[in-house]
Design an enzyme around this catalytic site. Structure first.
Site, PDB file in Angstrom:
ATOM      1  N   CYS A   1       0.834  -1.206   0.000  1.00 56.88           N
ATOM      2  CA  CYS A   1       0.000   0.000   0.000  1.00 56.88           C
ATOM      3  C   CYS A   1       0.861   1.245   0.000  1.00 56.88           C
ATOM      4  O   CYS A   1       2.033   1.195   0.314  1.00 56.88           O
ATOM      5  CB  CYS A   1      -0.830   0.049   1.269  1.00 56.88           C
ATOM      6  N   CYS A   2       0.193   2.353  -0.241  1.00 54.88           N
ATOM      7  CA  CYS A   2       0.819   3.659  -0.100  1.00 54.88           C
ATOM      8  C   CYS A   2       1.433   3.752   1.299  1.00 54.88           C
ATOM      9  O   CYS A   2       0.766   3.389   2.265  1.00 54.88           O
ATOM     10  CB  CYS A   2      -0.219   4.762  -0.269  1.00 54.88           C
ATOM     11  N   PRO A   3       2.640   4.237   1.463  1.00 50.81           N
ATOM     12  CA  PRO A   3       3.514   4.822   0.435  1.00 50.81           C
ATOM     13  C   PRO A   3       4.612   3.886  -0.052  1.00 50.81           C
ATOM     14  O   PRO A   3       5.563   4.345  -0.685  1.00 50.81           O
ATOM     15  CB  PRO A   3       4.155   5.973   1.211  1.00 50.81           C
TER      16      PRO A   3
ATOM     17  N   ASP B   1      -1.871  -1.474  -5.726  1.00 50.45           N
ATOM     18  CA  ASP B   1      -2.476  -0.328  -5.056  1.00 50.45           C
ATOM     19  C   ASP B   1      -3.073   0.609  -6.114  1.00 50.45           C
ATOM     20  O   ASP B   1      -2.353   1.142  -6.944  1.00 50.45           O
ATOM     21  CB  ASP B   1      -1.397   0.390  -4.230  1.00 50.45           C
TER      22      ASP B   1
END
Lengths: 75, 163
Positions: free
Chosen positions: A13-15, A40
């Site tokens: 996932c981010c980041p 993502d």
């Protein structure tokens, strides 16, 4: 297009994809191309923003079955 | 853009709960990945984020936006139940399992990313004294500074945020 490194960020996932691509580019030379795979959905906008800010280029991108592939050329 | 002076973000982290540790760590580590400079100024409860062997938790009490523990039953945990002993640990476990399922990096990993990538990590001396936190209680590589240290950095920042 010759890919010198493949970065598998699927499931991350981010980041993390952004942190990973930054780290991956450190070891490479200007003009080298990295293939980054991500699932993502936010990575499409995030990679574009990251490229705009850092001056690296996304030479090609595609989506296949929920997997986004970015070809990033180091500036 | 490399010829220009790098953009800069100055962040204040005031809170030490698990969920609130994420925004400063995510933004600082991402900023550096975007060729920016970043600093986080850890103040009061925010110091918990950079303590050695930190074990950040999330409280089930007083958070009206907390999702129901079981998605099939759309009822949140009543505050009075959240007050029972052990409920903070339960809420923390649930939060961690949701994050893990979503593929979110642990805050420890993001903290390490900040440290390794050169984010300036500053513990606020005055609040350390108030909270009885010593430098050796904090992870290695933390700078200690005061209000003017932050302001000196933030004066040249393009973005300043507090969490």
């Amino acid at each position: 297009m010759q890919v010198v490194k493949v970065l598998d960020c699927k499931g991350k996932c981010c980041p993390e994809p952004i942190l990973d691509i930054k780290n991956a580019l450190k070891e490479l030379n200007s003009g080298d191309i990295v293939e980054l795979l991500a699932t993502d959905k936010g990575s499409v906008n995030d990679m574009a923003s990251w490229a705009k800010r850092t001056g690296n280029t996304i030479v090609e991108q595609k989506e296949d079955g929920g997997v986004f592939t970015f070809y990033v050329k180091k500036k | 853009m490399s010829e220009e002076k790098p953009r800069r973000i100055a962040i204040i982290a005031l809170n030490g709960s698990l969920d609130q540790a994420y925004p400063p760590l995510i933004l600082a580590s991402t900023a550096v990945a975007m060729d920016m400079e970043a600093a986080i100024f850890f103040s009061f409860y925010g110091l918990d984020i950079i303590k050695k062997n930190a074990c950040l938790k999330v409280s089930p009490i007083g958070n009206a936006a907390a999702p129901p523990p079981f998605p099939s039953i759309p009822i949140g945990v009543p505050n009075i139940m959240g007050m029972l002993p052990g409920m903070t640990s339960v809420a923390t476990m649930m939060m961690k399992s949701w994050m893990n399922k979503a593929g979110v990096a642990s805050y420890e990993k993001l903290l390490e990313a900040c440290m390794k990538s050169g984010v300036r990590m500053i513990g606020y001396q005055m609040t350390m004294d108030v909270m009885s936190v010593k430098k050796e209680d904090l992870i290695d590589g933390i700078e200690i500074g005061g209000a003017s240290t932050f302001l000196d950095y933030a004066c040249d920042a393009d973005i300043t945020l507090a969490f």
